[in-house]
Design an enzyme around this catalytic site. Structure first.
Site, mmCIF file in Angstrom:
data_model
loop_
_atom_site.group_PDB
_atom_site.id
_atom_site.type_symbol
_atom_site.label_atom_id
_atom_site.label_comp_id
_atom_site.label_asym_id
_atom_site.label_seq_id
_atom_site.Cartn_x
_atom_site.Cartn_y
_atom_site.Cartn_z
ATOM 1 N N LYS A 1 0.839 -1.205 0.000
ATOM 2 C CA LYS A 1 0.000 0.000 0.000
ATOM 3 C C LYS A 1 0.878 1.261 0.000
ATOM 4 C CE LYS A 1 -3.890 -2.365 2.251
ATOM 5 N NZ LYS A 1 -4.879 -2.329 3.372
ATOM 6 N N TYR B 1 -12.224 -2.422 -3.599
ATOM 7 C CA TYR B 1 -12.746 -2.490 -2.231
ATOM 8 C C TYR B 1 -14.267 -2.488 -2.191
ATOM 9 C CZ TYR B 1 -8.163 -2.033 0.045
ATOM 10 O OH TYR B 1 -6.894 -2.262 0.509
ATOM 11 N N PHE C 1 -15.604 3.310 7.053
ATOM 12 C CA PHE C 1 -14.245 3.740 6.689
ATOM 13 C C PHE C 1 -13.991 3.672 5.191
ATOM 14 C CE2 PHE C 1 -14.136 -0.748 7.978
ATOM 15 C CZ PHE C 1 -13.574 -1.346 6.849
ATOM 16 N N ARG D 1 -1.506 -14.561 3.518
ATOM 17 C CA ARG D 1 -2.299 -13.896 4.559
ATOM 18 C C ARG D 1 -1.671 -14.133 5.937
ATOM 19 N NH1 ARG D 1 -6.877 -10.545 3.544
ATOM 20 N NH2 ARG D 1 -7.942 -11.531 5.302
ATOM 21 N N ASN E 1 -1.982 -0.297 7.049
ATOM 22 C CA ASN E 1 -1.474 -1.614 7.426
ATOM 23 C C ASN E 1 -0.603 -2.271 6.353
ATOM 24 O OD1 ASN E 1 -3.487 -2.257 5.680
ATOM 25 N ND2 ASN E 1 -4.624 -3.590 7.063
ATOM 26 N N HIS F 1 -1.855 -5.407 1.179
ATOM 27 C CA HIS F 1 -3.126 -6.080 0.898
ATOM 28 C C HIS F 1 -2.843 -7.459 0.328
ATOM 29 C CE1 HIS F 1 -6.980 -7.151 -0.894
ATOM 30 N NE2 HIS F 1 -6.278 -7.499 -1.950
ATOM 31 N N GLU G 1 -9.144 -9.977 -8.356
ATOM 32 C CA GLU G 1 -8.199 -8.883 -8.153
ATOM 33 C C GLU G 1 -7.045 -8.935 -9.158
ATOM 34 O OE1 GLU G 1 -7.339 -9.305 -3.969
ATOM 35 O OE2 GLU G 1 -9.359 -8.625 -3.401
HETATM 36 P P1 GTP Z 1 -6.866 -6.183 2.828
HETATM 37 O O1 GTP Z 1 -5.859 -7.217 2.493
HETATM 38 O O2 GTP Z 1 -6.344 -4.771 2.682
HETATM 39 O O3 GTP Z 1 -8.187 -6.401 2.136
HETATM 40 O O4 GTP Z 1 -7.087 -6.338 4.393
HETATM 41 P P2 GTP Z 1 -7.916 -7.455 5.128
HETATM 42 O O5 GTP Z 1 -8.512 -8.428 4.161
HETATM 43 O O6 GTP Z 1 -7.022 -7.991 6.194
HETATM 44 O O7 GTP Z 1 -9.041 -6.592 5.798
HETATM 45 P P3 GTP Z 1 -10.467 -6.184 5.217
HETATM 46 O O8 GTP Z 1 -10.639 -6.667 3.823
HETATM 47 O O9 GTP Z 1 -11.475 -6.535 6.232
HETATM 48 O O10 GTP Z 1 -10.343 -4.606 5.207
HETATM 49 C C1 GTP Z 1 -9.765 -3.958 4.093
HETATM 50 C C2 GTP Z 1 -8.898 -2.822 4.566
HETATM 51 O O11 GTP Z 1 -9.711 -1.825 5.138
HETATM 52 C C3 GTP Z 1 -7.909 -3.177 5.665
HETATM 53 O O12 GTP Z 1 -6.703 -3.669 5.171
HETATM 54 C C4 GTP Z 1 -7.682 -1.852 6.335
HETATM 55 O O13 GTP Z 1 -6.630 -1.133 5.702
HETATM 56 C C5 GTP Z 1 -8.972 -1.126 6.095
HETATM 57 N N1 GTP Z 1 -9.737 -1.064 7.327
HETATM 58 C C6 GTP Z 1 -10.327 -2.070 8.002
HETATM 59 N N2 GTP Z 1 -10.923 -1.618 9.108
HETATM 60 C C7 GTP Z 1 -10.708 -0.276 9.105
HETATM 61 C C8 GTP Z 1 -11.098 0.793 9.956
HETATM 62 O O14 GTP Z 1 -11.756 0.593 10.982
HETATM 63 N N3 GTP Z 1 -10.698 2.061 9.598
HETATM 64 C C9 GTP Z 1 -9.978 2.293 8.470
HETATM 65 N N4 GTP Z 1 -9.609 3.547 8.161
HETATM 66 N N5 GTP Z 1 -9.596 1.315 7.649
HETATM 67 C C10 GTP Z 1 -9.961 0.069 7.966
HETATM 68 MG MG MG Z 2 -9.654 -7.880 2.434
#
Ligand code: GTP
Ligand code: MG
Length: 148
Positions: free
Chosen positions: A9, A49, A57, A85, A112, A115, A126
């Site tokens: 990211k 997304y 968010f 993961r 974080n 992705h 994707e």
């Molecule tokens: P990705 O690999 O990025 O998809 O992450 P993930 O699969 O571990 O998490 P998820 O798909 O549930 O969420 C996608 C992304 O949304 C996360 O990687 C975070 O960067 C972001 N995200 C999740 N929760 C929050 C939140 O509470 N606030 C914000 N700003 N971002 C969030």
């Molecule tokens: Mg995800």
């Protein structure tokens, strides 16, 4: 053999840890079959997304992923989707264990670092979103006879 979509990211690119992240997956034994540094457009971000469209968010997430270049990658290998993961760690870096990418490099959930696709269906979706067919290269590594 399985493929997954991984993306450093904008925070990871800005912090110059692309090489470090690539290196972890290389050392694990996974094979890089596609990669590019690119800006994510508003459209691509919203599609990518899409599952989070209703989340509070969502706007923040799209603003962040479009805020600077990302390093988009396709990786190949045995069980690479789940394994990557695991190597990334929990979504929230506060919960991600040391030794994982988010555990080692991240502090907050909004930023974080990386992705990774969460299922074969999202991987396929994707990869197709970010890469054209000719940008994903199939090749054989000598190393494979030692890994498999
Ligand atoms: P990705 O690999 O990025 O998809 O992450 P993930 O699969 O571990 O998490 P998820 O798909 O549930 O969420 C996608 C992304 O949304 C996360 O990687 C975070 O960067 C972001 N995200 C999740 N929760 C929050 C939140 O509470 N606030 C914000 N700003 N971002 C969030
Ligand atoms: Mg995800």
């Amino acid at each position: 053999i399985q493929q997954t979509f991984l993306m450093v990211k904008p925070d990871g690119v800005q912090r110059s840890i692309v090489g470090e992240i690539v290196s972890r997956f290389e050392k694990k034994g996974f094979q890089l079959v596609g990669a590019k540094l690119m800006h994510v457009s508003q459209d691509l971000a919203e599609t990518h997304y899409g599952e989070h469209r209703e989340k509070p968010f969502f706007k923040e997430l799209v603003d962040f992923i479009t805020s600077g270049p990302v390093f988009a990658m396709v990786w190949e290998g045995e069980n690479v989707i789940a394994n990557a993961r695991q190597m990334m760690g929990k979504t929230n870096p506060q919960e991600a264990l040391p030794g994982t990418i988010r555990g080692d490099y991240g502090l907050i959930v909004d930023k974080n670092v990386i992705h990774g696709s969460d299922s074969p269906e999202s991987a396929q979706r994707e990869i197709a979103l970010f890469f054209s067919e000719s940008e994903v290269v199939s090749y054989n590594k000598q190393l494979n006879s030692l890994l498999y």
